[in-house]
Design a protein around this motif. Sequence first.
Motif, short mmCIF file in Angstrom:
data_model
loop_
_atom_site.label_atom_id
_atom_site.label_comp_id
_atom_site.label_asym_id
_atom_site.label_seq_id
_atom_site.Cartn_x
_atom_site.Cartn_y
_atom_site.Cartn_z
N VAL A 55 -4.08 -28.85 34.86
CA VAL A 55 -3.28 -28.23 33.80
C VAL A 55 -3.09 -29.20 32.64
O VAL A 55 -3.23 -28.84 31.46
N ARG A 56 -2.76 -30.47 32.97
CA ARG A 56 -2.57 -31.47 31.92
C ARG A 56 -3.85 -31.68 31.11
O ARG A 56 -3.82 -31.81 29.89
N ALA A 57 -4.99 -31.73 31.82
CA ALA A 57 -6.27 -31.91 31.13
C ALA A 57 -6.57 -30.72 30.22
O ALA A 57 -7.09 -30.89 29.11
N LEU A 58 -6.22 -29.52 30.69
CA LEU A 58 -6.44 -28.32 29.88
C LEU A 58 -5.58 -28.34 28.62
O LEU A 58 -6.06 -28.04 27.51
N PHE B 200 -6.83 -28.43 24.60
CA PHE B 200 -6.42 -27.46 23.58
C PHE B 200 -5.69 -28.15 22.43
O PHE B 200 -5.78 -27.71 21.28
N ASN B 201 -4.95 -29.23 22.75
CA ASN B 201 -4.25 -29.96 21.69
C ASN B 201 -5.22 -30.50 20.65
O ASN B 201 -4.92 -30.55 19.46
N LYS B 202 -6.39 -30.93 21.09
CA LYS B 202 -7.40 -31.46 20.18
C LYS B 202 -7.91 -30.38 19.23
O LYS B 202 -8.45 -30.68 18.16
N LEU B 203 -7.75 -29.11 19.61
CA LEU B 203 -8.17 -27.98 18.77
C LEU B 203 -7.02 -27.41 17.96
O LEU B 203 -7.16 -26.37 17.30
N GLY B 204 -5.85 -28.06 18.05
CA GLY B 204 -4.69 -27.60 17.31
C GLY B 204 -3.87 -26.54 18.02
O GLY B 204 -2.95 -25.96 17.43
N VAL B 205 -4.17 -26.30 19.28
CA VAL B 205 -3.43 -25.31 20.08
C VAL B 205 -2.46 -26.08 20.97
O VAL B 205 -2.87 -26.84 21.85
N THR B 206 -1.16 -25.91 20.73
CA THR B 206 -0.16 -26.68 21.46
C THR B 206 0.21 -26.00 22.77
O THR B 206 -0.18 -24.85 23.04
N GLU B 207 1.00 -26.74 23.57
CA GLU B 207 1.47 -26.16 24.84
C GLU B 207 2.35 -24.94 24.59
O GLU B 207 2.31 -23.98 25.35
N ARG B 208 3.12 -24.96 23.48
CA ARG B 208 3.96 -23.81 23.15
C ARG B 208 3.11 -22.56 22.89
O ARG B 208 3.45 -21.46 23.31
N HIS B 209 1.98 -22.76 22.22
CA HIS B 209 1.07 -21.63 21.97
C HIS B 209 0.52 -21.07 23.28
O HIS B 209 0.42 -19.86 23.46
N LEU B 210 0.16 -21.98 24.18
CA LEU B 210 -0.41 -21.54 25.46
C LEU B 210 0.61 -20.77 26.28
O LEU B 210 0.28 -19.75 26.90
N ARG B 211 1.86 -21.27 26.29
CA ARG B 211 2.92 -20.58 27.02
C ARG B 211 3.16 -19.18 26.46
O ARG B 211 3.31 -18.22 27.21
N ALA B 212 3.15 -19.07 25.14
CA ALA B 212 3.36 -17.76 24.52
C ALA B 212 2.21 -16.81 24.85
O ALA B 212 2.43 -15.61 25.12
N TYR B 213 1.00 -17.35 24.87
CA TYR B 213 -0.16 -16.51 25.17
C TYR B 213 -0.13 -16.03 26.62
O TYR B 213 -0.37 -14.86 26.91
N VAL B 214 0.21 -16.95 27.54
CA VAL B 214 0.25 -16.58 28.96
C VAL B 214 1.38 -15.60 29.22
O VAL B 214 1.23 -14.66 29.99
#
Length: 220
Positions: free
Chosen positions: A199-202, A206-220
């Motif tokens: 999960v941390r690696a994922l 995504f952070n390198k692409l400008g997608v933060t953990e907050r974005h991922l949580r909202a998407y999930v």
Amino acid sequence: MSTDLPNPFAPKGMAEHVNHGTVNIEQSRAVTEAQGKLLLAKRFPRDEALAYSKIMNSCSRPTLAASGEYAYPRGGQTVSGPSIRLAEELARCWGNIEYGIRELSRQQGNSEMEAYAWDLETNTYSSQKFTVRHLRDKKGGAQVLTDERDIYEITANMGGRRLRARLLAILPPDLVEAAVNQCRKTLAGDTSVPLADRVRALVDAFNKLGVTERHLRAYV
């Protein structure tokens, strides 16, 4: 009448210059603190299945697996066993265990030390007192240590060996064996990366692409 006579009511072994009121307060505080830890351990007992899962995940990490066992030659054979790093990780994951190393006293040339481990749930306590001489073995003879950092390093090193033994004395033997076996499997490449690490690696990718953990949580 002379006033230089020693106090006959002072606790034995306690110097006259010691503030007895402070000692009594500290003793009461220590007793209360210990009782509080025991009550919390009884109120929130360890989940052994969850603890076992955490230990297996930890031992699946190459960094811990690489330092999970010690080995050194002696008498033409190799002596090996669980390392202090593995024992500390087992205690952390198992939970409700207090452990440590403390210096009881220091005299010229040596320190009186104690290593201890305490399972707060079962009230199993294991301790060992030992003396560390302020010497470093070198070719040509022992070197006397006077620098505070050198003394700290040698007492910590000697204490770590005793602490490992105290932790292993109170941890379930089958748990220790399972952890060692998992470390060996990890080093042999027979394991998968723990879910938390994936999960941390994922998230990092995504952070390198400008997608933060907050974005991922909202998407999930």
